[in-house]
Design a protein around this motif. Structure first.
Motif, PDB file in Angstrom:
ATOM      1  N   SER A 107       0.833  -1.197   0.000  1.00 18.41           N
ATOM      2  CA  SER A 107       0.000   0.000   0.000  1.00 18.41           C
ATOM      3  C   SER A 107       0.871   1.252   0.000  1.00 18.41           C
ATOM      4  O   SER A 107       0.366   2.368  -0.008  1.00 18.41           O
ATOM      5  CB  SER A 107      -0.909   0.000   1.226  1.00 18.41           C
ATOM      6  N   GLN A 108       2.174   1.053   0.031  1.00 16.79           N
ATOM      7  CA  GLN A 108       3.130   2.168   0.039  1.00 16.79           C
ATOM      8  C   GLN A 108       4.489   1.630  -0.406  1.00 16.79           C
ATOM      9  O   GLN A 108       4.701   0.412  -0.420  1.00 16.79           O
ATOM     10  CB  GLN A 108       3.236   2.753   1.448  1.00 16.79           C
ATOM     11  N   THR A 109       5.397   2.539  -0.771  1.00 18.57           N
ATOM     12  CA  THR A 109       6.740   2.074  -1.144  1.00 18.57           C
ATOM     13  C   THR A 109       7.658   1.983   0.073  1.00 18.57           C
ATOM     14  O   THR A 109       8.795   1.519  -0.042  1.00 18.57           O
ATOM     15  CB  THR A 109       7.368   2.999  -2.216  1.00 18.57           C
TER      16      THR A 109
ATOM     17  N   LEU B  40       4.366  15.864   0.047  1.00 21.61           N
ATOM     18  CA  LEU B  40       4.970  14.607   0.511  1.00 21.61           C
ATOM     19  C   LEU B  40       4.895  14.453   2.023  1.00 21.61           C
ATOM     20  O   LEU B  40       4.590  15.401   2.756  1.00 21.61           O
ATOM     21  CB  LEU B  40       6.431  14.507   0.048  1.00 21.61           C
ATOM     22  N   GLY B  41       5.174  13.232   2.481  1.00 19.91           N
ATOM     23  CA  GLY B  41       5.296  12.942   3.905  1.00 19.91           C
ATOM     24  C   GLY B  41       6.744  12.578   4.194  1.00 19.91           C
ATOM     25  O   GLY B  41       7.432  12.028   3.331  1.00 19.91           O
ATOM     26  N   CYS B  42       7.204  12.899   5.400  1.00 11.03           N
ATOM     27  CA  CYS B  42       8.611  12.618   5.697  1.00 11.03           C
ATOM     28  C   CYS B  42       8.860  12.574   7.202  1.00 11.03           C
ATOM     29  O   CYS B  42       7.946  12.794   8.000  1.00 11.03           O
ATOM     30  CB  CYS B  42       9.499  13.670   5.064  1.00 11.03           C
ATOM     31  N   GLY B  43      10.077  12.304   7.578  1.00  6.46           N
ATOM     32  CA  GLY B  43      10.430  12.323   8.997  1.00  6.46           C
ATOM     33  C   GLY B  43      11.765  11.656   9.237  1.00  6.46           C
ATOM     34  O   GLY B  43      12.423  11.187   8.300  1.00  6.46           O
TER      35      GLY B  43
ATOM     36  N   PHE C  70      16.772   9.770   7.672  1.00  2.73           N
ATOM     37  CA  PHE C  70      15.452  10.327   7.350  1.00  2.73           C
ATOM     38  C   PHE C  70      14.842   9.580   6.177  1.00  2.73           C
ATOM     39  O   PHE C  70      15.542   8.871   5.438  1.00  2.73           O
ATOM     40  CB  PHE C  70      15.511  11.832   7.080  1.00  2.73           C
ATOM     41  N   ALA C  71      13.521   9.739   6.040  1.00  3.71           N
ATOM     42  CA  ALA C  71      12.803   9.093   4.939  1.00  3.71           C
ATOM     43  C   ALA C  71      11.723  10.036   4.448  1.00  3.71           C
ATOM     44  O   ALA C  71      11.321  10.969   5.156  1.00  3.71           O
ATOM     45  CB  ALA C  71      12.176   7.787   5.412  1.00  3.71           C
ATOM     46  N   PHE C  72      11.299   9.804   3.225  1.00  2.83           N
ATOM     47  CA  PHE C  72      10.180  10.594   2.699  1.00  2.83           C
ATOM     48  C   PHE C  72       9.430   9.772   1.654  1.00  2.83           C
ATOM     49  O   PHE C  72       9.980   8.799   1.109  1.00  2.83           O
ATOM     50  CB  PHE C  72      10.654  11.926   2.100  1.00  2.83           C
ATOM     51  N   GLY C  73       8.187  10.151   1.418  1.00  8.11           N
ATOM     52  CA  GLY C  73       7.380   9.458   0.413  1.00  8.11           C
ATOM     53  C   GLY C  73       6.599  10.480  -0.407  1.00  8.11           C
ATOM     54  O   GLY C  73       5.890  11.322   0.149  1.00  8.11           O
ATOM     55  N   ILE C  74       6.784  10.400  -1.725  1.00  9.14           N
ATOM     56  CA  ILE C  74       6.148  11.377  -2.628  1.00  9.14           C
ATOM     57  C   ILE C  74       5.108  10.661  -3.483  1.00  9.14           C
ATOM     58  O   ILE C  74       5.367   9.565  -3.990  1.00  9.14           O
ATOM     59  CB  ILE C  74       7.205  11.989  -3.577  1.00  9.14           C
TER      60      ILE C  74
ATOM     61  N   HIS D 183       1.317   5.596  -7.906  1.00 10.40           N
ATOM     62  CA  HIS D 183       2.772   5.478  -7.785  1.00 10.40           C
ATOM     63  C   HIS D 183       3.326   6.367  -6.682  1.00 10.40           C
ATOM     64  O   HIS D 183       2.825   7.476  -6.477  1.00 10.40           O
ATOM     65  CB  HIS D 183       3.455   5.866  -9.102  1.00 10.40           C
ATOM     66  N   GLN D 184       4.324   5.848  -6.011  1.00  7.21           N
ATOM     67  CA  GLN D 184       5.026   6.654  -5.014  1.00  7.21           C
ATOM     68  C   GLN D 184       6.516   6.608  -5.301  1.00  7.21           C
ATOM     69  O   GLN D 184       7.000   5.709  -5.986  1.00  7.21           O
ATOM     70  CB  GLN D 184       4.794   6.092  -3.608  1.00  7.21           C
ATOM     71  N   VAL D 185       7.214   7.585  -4.764  1.00  8.27           N
ATOM     72  CA  VAL D 185       8.672   7.521  -4.764  1.00  8.27           C
ATOM     73  C   VAL D 185       9.119   7.638  -3.313  1.00  8.27           C
ATOM     74  O   VAL D 185       8.836   8.637  -2.650  1.00  8.27           O
ATOM     75  CB  VAL D 185       9.300   8.651  -5.615  1.00  8.27           C
TER      76      VAL D 185
ATOM     77  N   HIS E 257       1.829  12.724  11.851  1.00  6.53           N
ATOM     78  CA  HIS E 257       2.210  11.450  12.455  1.00  6.53           C
ATOM     79  C   HIS E 257       2.323  10.354  11.408  1.00  6.53           C
ATOM     80  O   HIS E 257       1.406  10.153  10.614  1.00  6.53           O
ATOM     81  CB  HIS E 257       1.180  11.007  13.501  1.00  6.53           C
ATOM     82  N   PHE E 258       3.480   9.705  11.371  1.00  2.00           N
ATOM     83  CA  PHE E 258       3.619   8.435  10.655  1.00  2.00           C
ATOM     84  C   PHE E 258       4.255   7.463  11.638  1.00  2.00           C
ATOM     85  O   PHE E 258       5.172   7.851  12.370  1.00  2.00           O
ATOM     86  CB  PHE E 258       4.522   8.582   9.418  1.00  2.00           C
ATOM     87  N   PRO E 259       3.796   6.221  11.683  1.00  2.00           N
ATOM     88  CA  PRO E 259       4.333   5.283  12.684  1.00  2.00           C
ATOM     89  C   PRO E 259       5.816   4.991  12.505  1.00  2.00           C
ATOM     90  O   PRO E 259       6.490   4.616  13.447  1.00  2.00           O
ATOM     91  CB  PRO E 259       3.507   4.010  12.448  1.00  2.00           C
ATOM     92  N   PHE E 260       6.327   5.157  11.270  1.00  2.51           N
ATOM     93  CA  PHE E 260       7.714   4.746  10.987  1.00  2.51           C
ATOM     94  C   PHE E 260       8.714   5.895  11.030  1.00  2.51           C
ATOM     95  O   PHE E 260       9.886   5.719  10.733  1.00  2.51           O
ATOM     96  CB  PHE E 260       7.791   4.025   9.633  1.00  2.51           C
ATOM     97  N   THR E 261       8.227   7.106  11.356  1.00  2.00           N
ATOM     98  CA  THR E 261       9.151   8.239  11.518  1.00  2.00           C
ATOM     99  C   THR E 261       8.825   8.969  12.814  1.00  2.00           C
ATOM    100  O   THR E 261       7.680   9.000  13.265  1.00  2.00           O
ATOM    101  CB  THR E 261       9.030   9.229  10.337  1.00  2.00           C
ATOM    102  N   GLU E 262       9.850   9.579  13.399  1.00  2.00           N
ATOM    103  CA  GLU E 262       9.657  10.356  14.618  1.00  2.00           C
ATOM    104  C   GLU E 262      10.811  11.346  14.768  1.00  2.00           C
ATOM    105  O   GLU E 262      11.943  10.902  14.943  1.00  2.00           O
ATOM    106  CB  GLU E 262       9.581   9.407  15.830  1.00  2.00           C
TER     107      GLU E 262
HETATM  108  N1  DAH Z   1       4.229   5.815   3.215  1.00  2.00           N
HETATM  109  C1  DAH Z   1       3.539   7.057   3.460  1.00  2.00           C
HETATM  110  C2  DAH Z   1       2.173   7.006   2.791  1.00  2.00           C
HETATM  111  O1  DAH Z   1       1.965   6.194   1.940  1.00  2.00           O
HETATM  112  C3  DAH Z   1       4.316   8.215   2.916  1.00  2.00           C
HETATM  113  C4  DAH Z   1       5.541   8.480   3.756  1.00  2.00           C
HETATM  114  C5  DAH Z   1       5.469   9.315   4.822  1.00  2.00           C
HETATM  115  C6  DAH Z   1       6.728   7.851   3.460  1.00  2.00           C
HETATM  116  C7  DAH Z   1       6.574   9.571   5.614  1.00  2.00           C
HETATM  117  C8  DAH Z   1       7.851   8.093   4.243  1.00  2.00           C
HETATM  118  C9  DAH Z   1       7.741   8.953   5.306  1.00  2.00           C
HETATM  119  O2  DAH Z   1       9.015   7.518   4.009  1.00  2.00           O
HETATM  120  O3  DAH Z   1       8.836   9.191   6.065  1.00  2.00           O
HETATM  121  O4  DAH Z   1       1.340   7.790   3.132  1.00  2.00           O
END
Ligand code: DAH
Length: 339
Positions: free
Chosen positions: A169-171, A283-286, A306-310, A209-211, A249-254
Motif C-alpha cells: 500500500s506504500q513504497t 509529501l510525507g517525511c520524517g 530520514f525518509a520521505f514518500g512522494i 505510484h510513489q517515490v 504522524h507516521f508510525p515509521f518516523t519520529e
Molecule cells: N508511506 C507514506 C504514505 O503512503 C508516505 C511516507 C510518509 C513515506 C513519511 C515516508 C515517510 O518515508 O517518512 O502515506
C-alpha cells in the motif's frame, strides 16, 4: 469430307482468336480434339472412304490436327506471357507515392515526471532501489512499526492476498528491505506502483505510484532532511518555491512532517490550484523511527536517518495542470500526445 475438314480448320482458327484464358483453351481442345470432338468424329467416319480417298483425307485430317494442336500451344504461351506481364505491372512499386508515416510515441507524463525526479536525486548521490509489489505484511506494516489495529491495515484500505501477503500500500517497505541487506551509509530512492482499496474518482485510483526516499548515515539530522527536500523541490518547481513543514504522524518516523510547497501557480496568494490556500501538500517525511532501525538490525547509537514518500501522480497533475487522475490511465493518445 474434305470440305468438312477445311471448315473445321476455319472454325477452329476463328474461335481460337477469341480465346483469352487457359480454361477456355481446354474447352476448345476438348471441342475439337477430344474423344467426342469435331475432328475425331470426322476421322471416325473415314472407314467408309474408298481406298484412293482414304490417304488423301487422312493426310488432310492429320494436317488439321497438327494445325489445331500447334495453334493451341501458341495460344497458351501467349496467354501465359500476357498474364505474367499483367502481374508484373500490378506489382510495380511506385516509389514516387507518398509513404505511410510511422507515428512517434511520446513519454507518458508519469514517466517524464519520474525521470526528472530520478535525475534530481541521482544528482545528489542517491541510487535507485526496487521492491516487490506483492509484499509480505511484515514489510508493508509490521517492520514499519504500524500497529495491528492501525486503520491502514483494514481490508477496506489494503488488498490482502492472504493473512500474511498484501499488495503493497506504500513504497515504504523498500526501506526495510534495503536496510536489511545493505549496511549504512544508505542513500536510495525507490519509485514504484502501490495499491489501495479506493474507489476511482478524479483524485483517487486503486493503483498509483510513489517515490520513497531513505538516507541512513552517521549524524543525519532533521536539517539534512530539510536541506535535501529543499534542493529537490526547487529543482522541480523553480528556485522561488518555498517549503513548509507541518507536524504530522507516521508510525515509521519520529518526528514526522508533511511538506507543503508554496503554490507554483499563484506564488502563495491563493488560486484554484491550491484551493485558495497558497500551499500545496506534496509529501510525507520524517526521521526514521528507532524501532524501524532496530527491526532492520541498524545500531541506533551510531546511525540515524530520514525518509520521505512522494505521490507521483500529484506531482504530474500539478506539473501539467491536469485536473483528473483518470486521464493518466486511459491511454487516450489524444491526451497523451500533449506532453
Ligand atoms: N508511506 C507514506 C504514505 O503512503 C508516505 C511516507 C510518509 C513515506 C513519511 C515516508 C515517510 O518515508 O517518512 O502515506
Amino acid at each position: 469430307m474434305k470440305e468438312q475438314l477445311n471448315q473445321i480448320r476455319l472454325n477452329a482458327e476463328a474461335q481460337l482468336g477469341e480465346i483469352n484464358s487457359l480454361d477456355k483453351i481446354e474447352e476448345f481442345r476438348v471441342k475439337f480434339l477430344g474423344k467426342k470432338g469435331e475432328l475425331t468424329a470426322v476421322m471416325k467416319g473415314m472407314g467408309g472412304l474408298s481406298a484412293e480417298e482414304r490417304p488423301i483425307i487422312g493426310q488432310l485430317a492429320n494436317e488439321v490436327r497438327t494445325f489445331i494442336e500447334s495453334a493451341i500451344e501458341e495460344k497458351k504461351e501467349s496467354i501465359e506471357k500476357s498474364a505474367l506481364a499483367d502481374k508484373i505491372k500490378a506489382e510495380t512499386l511506385d516509389v514516387t507515392m507518398p509513404g505511410k508515416k510511422a507515428k512517434h510515441g511520446t513519454l507518458h507524463p508519469l514517466t517524464k515526471v519520474l525521470n526528472d525526479l530520478e535525475d534530481i536525486f541521482i544528482g545528489m548521490g542517491f541510487t535507485i532501489a526496487e521492491g516487490p509489489e506483492v509484499e509480505l505484511d511484515y514489510y508493508n506494516f509490521e517492520a514499519l512499526n504500524i500497529p495491528k489495529d492501525h486503520p491502514a491495515r483494514d481490508t477496506q484500505d489494503t488488498f490482502y492476498i492472504n493473512d500474511d501477503v498484501v499488495l503493497r500500500s506504500q513504497t515504504s517497505p523498500v526501506q526495510v528491505r534495503v536496510m536489511e541487506k545493505q549496511a549504512p551509509p544508505i542513500r536510495i530512492i525507490s519509485p514504484g506502483r502501490v495499491y489501495r482499496s479506493d474507489a476511482v474518482d478524479a483524485t483517487h485510483s486503486p493503483v498509483f505510484h510513489q517515490v520513497e526516499g531513505l538516507v541512513i548515515d552517521k549524524g543525519i539530522k532533521m536539517s539534512d532532511l530539510k536541506g535535501t527536500l529543499e534542493v529537490f523541490v526547487k529543482k522541480l518547481y523553480g528556485d522561488d518555491t518555498k517549503l513548509r513543514f507541518r507536524p504530522h504522524h507516521f508510525p515509521f518516523t519520529e518526528p514526522s512532517a508533511e511538506v507543503d510547497i508554496s503554490c507554483f501557480n499563484c506564488g502563495g496568494k491563493g488560486c484554484r490550484f491550491c484551493k485558495g490556500e497558497g500551499w500545496i501538500e506534496i509529501l510525507g517525511c520524517g526521521m526514521v523511527h528507532p524501532k524501524v532501525l532496530k527491526n532492520c538490525g541498524i545500531d541506533t547509537d551510531i546511525y540515524s536517518g530520514f525518509a520521505f514518500g512522494i505521490g507521483l501522480e500529484r506531482v504530474a497533475l500539478f506539473r501539467y495542470d491536469i485536473d483528473d487522475i483518470r486521464l493518466l490511465y486511459e491511454n487516450d493518445t489524444r491526451f497523451l500526445e500533449q506532453f
